[in-house]
Design an enzyme around this catalytic site. Sequence first.
Site, PDB file in Angstrom:
ATOM      1  CB  THR A  89      33.670  83.435  27.159  1.00 43.87           C
ATOM      2  OG1 THR A  89      33.167  82.126  26.796  1.00 43.87           O
ATOM      3  CG2 THR A  89      32.792  84.018  28.265  1.00 43.87           C
ATOM      4  CB  CYS A  90      37.573  82.060  24.132  1.00 46.00           C
ATOM      5  SG  CYS A  90      37.860  81.100  25.628  1.00 46.00           S
ATOM      6  CG  ASN A  91      35.626  77.754  25.651  1.00 43.62           C
ATOM      7  OD1 ASN A  91      36.203  77.495  24.603  1.00 43.62           O
ATOM      8  ND2 ASN A  91      36.185  77.576  26.824  1.00 43.62           N
ATOM      9  CB  SER A 140      33.845  75.157  31.706  1.00 39.23           C
ATOM     10  OG  SER A 140      33.168  76.228  32.302  1.00 39.23           O
ATOM     11  CD  GLU A 173      36.298  78.020  33.312  1.00 36.07           C
ATOM     12  OE1 GLU A 173      37.048  78.811  33.910  1.00 36.07           O
ATOM     13  OE2 GLU A 173      35.353  78.370  32.605  1.00 36.07           O
ATOM     14  CD  GLN A 205      39.538  82.787  32.479  1.00 42.13           C
ATOM     15  OE1 GLN A 205      40.096  81.708  32.333  1.00 42.13           O
ATOM     16  NE2 GLN A 205      39.843  83.841  31.765  1.00 42.13           N
ATOM     17  CD  GLN A 261      35.177  84.124  30.962  1.00 44.39           C
ATOM     18  OE1 GLN A 261      34.559  83.054  30.997  1.00 44.39           O
ATOM     19  NE2 GLN A 261      36.236  84.303  30.190  1.00 44.39           N
ATOM     20  N   GLY A 266      48.319  89.854  24.623  1.00 42.58           N
ATOM     21  CA  GLY A 266      47.116  90.186  25.387  1.00 42.58           C
ATOM     22  C   GLY A 266      47.498  90.417  26.836  1.00 42.58           C
ATOM     23  N   GLY A 288      44.739  90.024  29.427  1.00 43.59           N
ATOM     24  CA  GLY A 288      43.526  89.700  30.179  1.00 43.59           C
ATOM     25  C   GLY A 288      43.756  88.593  31.187  1.00 43.59           C
TER      26      GLY A 288
END
Length: 417
Positions: free
Chosen positions: A48-50, A106, A111, A113, A117, A186, A188
Site C-alpha cells: 500500500t502507500c504506507n 496505520s 482507519e 481501509q 487492502q 486516480g 481508487g
Amino acid sequence: MHLIAVGINHHTAPVSVREKAAFAPEKLTEALHDVTRQVAGEAAILSTCNRTELYCGLENGDGEPVIEWLCEYHRLRRADIRPYVYEHPDQAAVKHAFRVAAGLDSLVLGEPQILGQMKEAFAAAHKVGATGKILNRLFQQTFAVAKQVRTDTAIGASPVSVASATVMLAKRIFTDLSEQTVLLIGAGDTIELCARHLAEQHVGHVIVANRTVERARLLADPFGAEAISLAELPARLADADIVISSTASPLPILGKGAVESALKARRHRPMFMVDIAVPRDIEPEVGDLSDVYLYTVDDLKDVVQENMQSREAAAREAERIIEVKVVDFWQWVRSLDAVPTIRALRETTEALRDAEVRRARRRLARGDDPEAVLEQLARALTNKFTHAPTDALKRADHDGNDALLDAARRLFNLNDD
C-alpha cells in the site's frame, strides 16, 4: 512450519524508500510465484502507500532469505533498505497481522481501509496458490479479529482517514472550499473517499482524471463531478486550485515542467497539491516552485493526530483483544506439530487391529469356538497395543526418566493407584 512477517512502513521508512519497495498490482502474481519458488513455502504480499509487507510460511524462522529476495526483486542494495526493514517471527508475526488489520499500525489509528487492502492481498495470493494451511488460517483469523475489534470497541467512531486528513489540510489553506476547483487524479478507494469528503464540504467543482475516462466517470457521476482522461491533464491542470493524486503508476504523472506551465496560465495563483501515492505521482521537484504547496502522505502525520484522542482508549481495548487471539492462534499452530505423530499412531494401531481381525476370522472359518476367538482377539490387541509403551516405560523407570512416566500417566489418564 514457522511464520515470518517482513516489511517496511511509514513508521520505519520515508516515502522515498517505500516507493522503491512497492509492488505494482500487475507485478504481484509474478512476485508471488517468484518468492514461493525461491524462499517460502507460502507467501502473501501486502503493498500500500504506507507499507510493503511479506507474510511467509517457512521451514525455519529466519527472515533473512525473505529480505534478500525483496532486495533482489527490486534491485535494491541491501545496505540502502536494511535499516528500515522489520521482521516479526512466529507469534510476533501473528500479532502484527492482527494489529495491521485492526488499523492499530496505520498512519490514521483505526482507519478501515487497510482491512480491505489485506483482504485483497490475501485473495491475490490465494488465487495463484501461494498460500497454504498456515496463511489461510492466519488471514481468516486476522479478518475475524479485525471485525471483533470494530464491533467491540469504538476504534472507528471518529471519521479519520488519510482522505479526510487531506481535505482537512485543504480547508486550512482554503477556508471556504465552495469556491475552489479540485482535480482528483486516480479512481481508487482513496480518491473516492476524498471525493466523498469534498462533497460534504460543498466544494465548488471536482474534476476526476484517470487513465480510462469510463472508470473516472463511474467515480465522478455520483458526486456531480467532471471526468477526464490523463491525456487531458496538461490542458486542465491550470483549472485546479487543489490537486490530490493517488494512482498505482510506477512513474510520476505530474512533472515540474507541466506544473510550471499551469502556474503561468494561472498567473501564479497558488496551487495546493497532495500526493498520496507510493510510488509518488508528483515529482518532488514540484515542491520547489514558489507558488505550490506540495504535501506527501508523510506530511499528513501531524494533521491526523488531531482527531486521534477519542481512538486511543479504544486502541488499548483492541490490544487486549488481540493479545488473547494471538495466544489462541498460536496454540492451533503448535497443535499442528502433533498431527504427524497422531497420524502415525493411528496408522500403526489400525495395522495391528487389521492383522488380528484377519487372524480371528481365519479361526472362525476353521470352526473354532467363537467365545475363545473373541477372548484371544482381545488379549492379542491388548498385548500389541501396550507392548511398545510398556518397553518405553520400563526403560524410563530404569533411567530415572520421571518426565516420561508423568507424561504417560497424563496420556493414558492413569490415576496414582
